[in-house]
Scaffold this active site. Sequence first.
Site, PDB file in Angstrom:
ATOM      1  N   PHE A 197      93.540  96.805  69.806  1.00 30.55           N
ATOM      2  CA  PHE A 197      92.507  96.425  68.810  1.00 30.55           C
ATOM      3  C   PHE A 197      91.369  97.496  68.834  1.00 30.55           C
ATOM      4  CE2 PHE A 197      93.133  92.311  70.895  1.00 30.55           C
ATOM      5  CZ  PHE A 197      94.527  92.333  70.395  1.00 30.55           C
ATOM      6  N   HIS A 198      91.574  99.031  69.012  1.00 27.81           N
ATOM      7  CA  HIS A 198      90.772  99.810  68.906  1.00 27.81           C
ATOM      8  C   HIS A 198      90.833 101.017  67.755  1.00 27.81           C
ATOM      9  CE1 HIS A 198      90.489  99.425  73.599  1.00 27.81           C
ATOM     10  NE2 HIS A 198      89.879  98.465  72.950  1.00 27.81           N
ATOM     11  N   PRO A 199      91.079 100.569  66.484  1.00 26.79           N
ATOM     12  CA  PRO A 199      90.914 101.635  65.503  1.00 26.79           C
ATOM     13  C   PRO A 199      89.802 102.181  65.199  1.00 26.79           C
ATOM     14  CG  PRO A 199      90.906  99.369  64.731  1.00 26.79           C
ATOM     15  CD  PRO A 199      91.182  99.132  66.089  1.00 26.79           C
TER      16      PRO A 199
ATOM     17  N   HIS B 291      94.704 102.879  70.581  1.00 25.19           N
ATOM     18  CA  HIS B 291      95.276 102.668  71.684  1.00 25.19           C
ATOM     19  C   HIS B 291      96.400 101.612  71.680  1.00 25.19           C
ATOM     20  CE1 HIS B 291      91.046 103.975  73.680  1.00 25.19           C
ATOM     21  NE2 HIS B 291      91.950 105.067  73.692  1.00 25.19           N
TER      22      HIS B 291
END
Length: 542
Positions: A475-477, A299
């Site tokens: 920070f949503h890999p 995101h």
Amino acid sequence: MASAGGDDVYDYVVVGAGSAGCVLANRLSADPNVRVAVVEAGGNDNWIWFHIPVGYLFAIGSPRADWCFKTEPEPGLNGRALSYPRGKTVGGSSAINAMIYMRGQAADYDHWRQLGLEGWGWDDVLPLFKKHEDHFLGPNAHHGAGGEWHVEFPRITWPLLDAVRRAAAEDGIRPIDDFNTGDNEGSCYFHVNQKRGLRWSAARGFLKPVLHRRNLSLITSGHVEKVVLEGRRATGVRLRTAAGTRTLTARREVVLAAGALGSPQLLMLSGIGPGEHLKAQGIDVVLDAPGVGANLQDHLQLRLIYKVQGIGTLNERYHSLLGRAGMGLEYALFRKGPLTMAPSQLGIFTRSGPDKERADLEFHVQPLSLDKFGDPLHRFPAFTMSVCNLRPTSRGTIRLKTADPASAPEIRPNYLATEEDRLVAASSIRVARRIVSQPALAAYAPDEMLPGPSVPNDDDAALALAAGQLGTTIFHPVGTAKMGLKSDPLAVVDTRLRVMGIEGLRVADASIMPSITSGNTNSPTIMIAEKAAGMILVDERA
């Protein structure tokens, strides 16, 4: 309990004591006849800023808490490289993240089921979310109580955020009480993984309470370098510690829970991945698996900043000695106030346009502003309207820079690579501006600093260019060892999270998501680990 001696034999070896690994360690070691080792490359979470919620300001970017990865320069971000935080301690990123409890949307999981991934629809996963919940709303159709994953209402609210919420309502976005019922469209204060004003990480919830088990070994500062393979069967892992190289044998399974960066990196270091890429790094190819490290999704947040007048924000309290003293006293006496703040307090889920079937934008609204995490807050009163596209169509990659396990991976998120993502980015800025222009905020004279009034509202190209300049990771890999059918050339694991083509090896973390969930990804990762542990135990009995 720390394991002793040289090379050790276990039934299960779990790689990574992050959000997923803590759950796996808990569930797999519940049987006293099973020996479990969980290996964490970082250290113990014995730093105060892992526990005071506002400590993320100090943890992110600190080598003590964060692997401090960076992306490669991103074409879609006008050539900028981004910091890419990942937790470096027991609890993993749940020790430094936003603490936001978010499942996503029911349609996210039903989409997985529609891809042929049986057992992963909303009705399948909802009981798993509820199983480990300890939710302040109590047990009901949507939530559980008494579990390990504690969820509270935030211990501070802000008049400014209440005004933003009223402005959203004036724009047609209804206030709701709970983002986690399957449909998160609306505005609500984020529910947080905290307990009485302290961060509630996966380590606190799942791992530490069971470390007394004699059959569970936690190894910290142990950097796993490769999965040990005999032919195409995983038999253990090799790790590097301060005392030297060590091998752990797994009689039953190795389970990778090192995250969307670490798990694909480790697979590739072990000879499982895109064949030509591995050969170029001098690694012998055990299994040519092109999906390893592919399908990276994240995101991208666009941080719009507005100066305000006549209403309080954290900025001015932060820069006042009296304000800081008051915040510290409020926290020490009552465990309330700004030191309990998650990075974002108010959430707004809405649609980028009338053609969208469900909410595709998430706003994180903050009564503060700063240039970037790690920098001091601005000296003027301001708030941030951070917005991200929940379901980007751009796909990136994780690759090896070298065959050295100590090297950071090559991270290429490939943000804003598709025309659809650029159009959604442009629309999201317009939606933010529309909300801020509502009467509920007029008394505070919001003045747009970023991207600024020089970027015209009716020019998609100019807005997309501004998005590329503003954009940064939230920070949503996910997605880099995706779950799929055998017919999918990029699938890495099957519906039971077994690595296809390798026996005795599973992946159970955010990397298995075929498509990203519509919201923050930590609690979905914990659900994945819960489901994985159950499947491992069922398969062992079969």
